[in-house]
Design a protein around this motif. Structure first.
Motif, PDB file in Angstrom:
ATOM      1  N   UNK A   1      -4.789  10.202  -2.040  1.00 47.65           N
ATOM      2  CA  UNK A   1      -5.342   9.445  -0.920  1.00 47.65           C
ATOM      3  C   UNK A   1      -4.361   8.444  -0.322  1.00 47.65           C
ATOM      4  N   UNK A   2      -4.310   8.425   1.011  1.00 49.07           N
ATOM      5  CA  UNK A   2      -3.460   7.468   1.717  1.00 49.07           C
ATOM      6  C   UNK A   2      -4.251   6.912   2.873  1.00 49.07           C
ATOM      7  N   UNK A   3      -4.320   5.652   3.086  1.00 51.12           N
ATOM      8  CA  UNK A   3      -3.820   4.589   2.204  1.00 51.12           C
ATOM      9  C   UNK A   3      -4.723   4.455   0.974  1.00 51.12           C
TER      10      UNK A   3
ATOM     11  N   UNK B   1       0.830  -1.201   0.000  1.00 51.27           N
ATOM     12  CA  UNK B   1       0.000   0.000   0.000  1.00 51.27           C
ATOM     13  C   UNK B   1       0.863   1.249   0.000  1.00 51.27           C
TER      14      UNK B   1
END
Lengths: 303, 350
Positions: free
Chosen positions: B348-350, B246
């Motif tokens: 965006x994270x994750x 990820x």
């Protein structure tokens, strides 16, 4: 011409027998031929009364059937004074329903008008010729087999609706403008700019799909939903280290601080330590669902 | 030979020792922090650079402590230390050879500052690097990238070498802008600003301790970190700290967003986002970014890299590798800052 004649007679009679002061009656008759079933005849009766003479209004004819083929459909009575005299104008409208088989003379009976002094004035009867509107024995129509050939109906006249249409458009437009103005004024949709409710949406998704989200992939999906909700609420991406500043900006979630921190710890473990199982042990899906519904409730209370 | 030693060191280094090294790294950070107050973030970045074995370029106003900071860090590292002042008449040969007329009247040639200590050279401090000529910058290219140099018909290797350089942003006269290739070889370009906190400003102005920089630097214990073990420790850190799939995806997303900011939805006022970035963010830059992020995670006591680590080092490791369209170069600082700020706000994270 007839009017003129009557007027001359009247003037002459007034001039010659002014002293008599007798009531004078004249009738203006319609044509006496060329009538068909349902036609209307108008008779105008003018009665000139001297001073002291008065018409008994009860003796005036009334609208209604006179006999089986004739009807008075309308009676108009007007009176005006000319010097000492009074002039009554009586408009009688007759309608004939006689169905003649050949041209035939019919007679409208005379009318008796009474004066207050019991003397009578007689309006003479009037006769006219009425004719059939079709031949007596109609040739049988080959197409329909009917003994009578019915005339085709007239085509319905076209109504001119341009004005109405324009009026409809204008009023609809003004109603729409008014509605938009009202919506803007009351901040209805789409002018409401109500803040989005990301946690409520995430909570709904988690609650409805709780069974589906129990696997490894589902757990990641549930975490992602919550992350996106945090992102939308903050207007930027919220990482684990940003939780204190996020709570500073959104004090409505302060009550849930420990839950949010645990969520981010579990998420970090699931996404960045490749340890979804441990993360699920730490914070199972049921707790995610519970946290999300609490977040949603806090969000709704705040907005 | 030195490289083999490094590999052996990696094998021998246990995880437990790594945590011991972390203590020492934090200790070094603390000692340097006593000398340079109000610059915790800069010191943390410098520590990351040291343990990522990367070269550092400091820039900022005059008199904010760039030179003092680098001298303090060099003293904490121990090992041989050499310093060169960038001047307009400095030539590459001046850095390698020292020429003079001997007592007997004959010309003599001896090793210059770079090769005087041989392989033991740990910190090579290049002061005011933008005053040196492009010829000197080219010499640095090889020194920084390969940690080796040719002189006296042989190769010199510098396994422990770290190049620290500084430049001030105020003066533009008689200076030479560093070529992109040279800037790309620095792990970080750190901007030092004047401390904003009133208390720190008061201390800096009134505390006599800060008036004498030589005595100030002597307060840092010499050789707190054994420079000979640094390559091994650095390799062990890179090997031990993990990155998950990820995080790799997140890093690639960031990379893609830097190269095509409009596709990531980044918008900056008065900037045509499609034409803004014309290049840069090189693969070397990305590998440097990950190196620095691993060290950052290690210093935070984690064995995995998280997006926060990338964010902590992204500006310093990547900003100078992003090349903008020439019409935006004059507003570069503001644009790149906004670009990177939005980058982390949007990807965006994750």
């Amino acid at each position: 011409m007839r009017w003129l004649l009557a007027a001359i007679v009247l003037v002459l009679s007034v001039a010659t027998s002014a002293a008599a002061r007798a009531p004078q009656i004249s009738v203006d008759e319609p044509r006496a031929f060329g009538y068909f079933l349902g036609d209307v005849l108008s008779r105008r009766i003018t009665v000139r009364l001297g001073a002291g003479q008065e018409l008994d209004s009860a003796s005036l004819p009334r609208p209604g059937p006179l006999n089986y083929w004739l009807e008075i459909s309308r009676v108009d009575h007007a009176e005006k004074s000319e010097g000492d005299a009074t002039v009554h104008t009586l408009d009688l409208t007759y309608q004939t329903f006689y169905t003649p088989l050949d041209p035939r003379r019919l007679t409208i009976p005379g009318v008796k008008l009474k004066l207050q002094d019991d003397s009578e004035l007689t309006v003479p009867e009037f006769s006219f010729i009425t004719s059939p509107i079709r031949q007596l024995f109609a040739s049988a129509s080959q197409s329909t087999g009917s003994a009578v050939d019915l005339q085709a109906d007239l085509p319905a006249p076209r109504l001119m609706t341009g004005t109405e249409r324009t009026a409809l458009l204008v009023s609809a437009l003004s109603a729409l403008i008014g509605l938009i103005g009202l919506a803007w004024h009351y901040a209805w949709w789409p002018f409401n700019k109500r803040p989005a409710r990301p946690f409520t949406e995430a909570s709904r998704y988690l609650r409805l799909n709780a069974a589906k989200l129990d696997g490894v992939g589902g757990y990641r999906d549930a975490l992602l939903r919550l992350h996106r909700a945090f992102d939308v609420a903050a207007g930027r991406r919220v990482l684990a280290d940003d939780v204190p500043s996020f709570l500073g900006q959104h004090p409505e979630f302060e009550r849930l601080r420990s839950g949010i921190e645990r969520l981010f710890v579990a998420s970090r473990r699931a996404f960045f330590a490749n340890d979804v199982e441990e993360a699920r042990g730490e914070m199972p899906v049921s707790e995610l669902v519970a946290l999300s519904s609490e977040l949603g409730a806090a969000e709704r209370r705040a907005s | 030979m030195a490289r083999e030693e490094g590999v052996l060191a990696v094998r021998n280094l246990q995880t437990a020792e790594l945590s011991g090294w972390r203590e020492r790294a934090l200790e070094l950070e603390k000692e340097v922090g006593k000398v340079i107050v109000g610059q915790q973030r800069v010191i943390r970045l410098l520590t990351i650079a040291i343990f990522a074995r990367g070269h550092v370029l400091l820039e900022g106003d005059v008199g904010v402590g760039k030179t003092t900071l680098l001298r303090a860090a060099a003293r904490g590292l121990g090992g041989a230390y050499e310093r060169v002042e960038g001047t307009i008449d400095l030539m590459p040969a001046d850095m390698i050879y020292h020429t003079y007329i001997g007592e007997d009247g004959r010309p003599r040639v001896e090793p210059g500052p770079v090769i005087r200590y041989g392989g033991d050279l740990t910190v090579f401090f290049f002061n005011e690097i933008n005053r040196a000529r492009p010829q000197v910058h080219s010499l640095l290219l090889r020194l920084m990238a390969e940690r080796s140099i040719s002189a006296f018909n042989r190769e010199y290797h510098f396994p422990y070498l770290l190049v620290f350089a500084d430049r001030n942003r105020i003066e533009r006269e008689e200076t030479f802008e560093l070529p992109a290739a040279a800037r790309d070889r620095f792990l970080m370009e750190i901007n030092i600003a004047t401390p904003a906190e009133p208390e720190v400003r008061r201390v800096l102005a009134f505390d006599p301790r800060f008036h004498d920089s030589d005595r100030l630097i002597e307060a840092v214990p010499s050789g707190m970190v054994d420079h000979r073990e640094l390559p091994g420790v650095a390799a062990a850190i890179q090997r031990t700290i993990e990155t998950s799939p990820d995080l790799e995806r997140y890093t690639l997303d960031l990379w893609q967003a830097v190269r095509a900011p409009d596709s990531a939805g980044i918008e900056i006022d008065d900037v045509d986002m499609q034409r803004l970035v014309i290049g840069g963010a090189s693969p070397r830059g990305m590998s440097y970014l990950l190196r620095a992020a691993r060290v950052s995670a290690w210093l935070d006591g984690r064995n995995m890299v998280v997006p926060e680590d990338l964010r902590a080092v992204f500006f310093e490791t990547m900003a100078h590798r992003i090349f903008l369209s020439p019409i935006y170069e004059l507003r570069r600082d503001a644009i790149v800052q906004e670009l990177i700020k939005q980058l982390f706000a949007r990807v965006p994270a994750p």
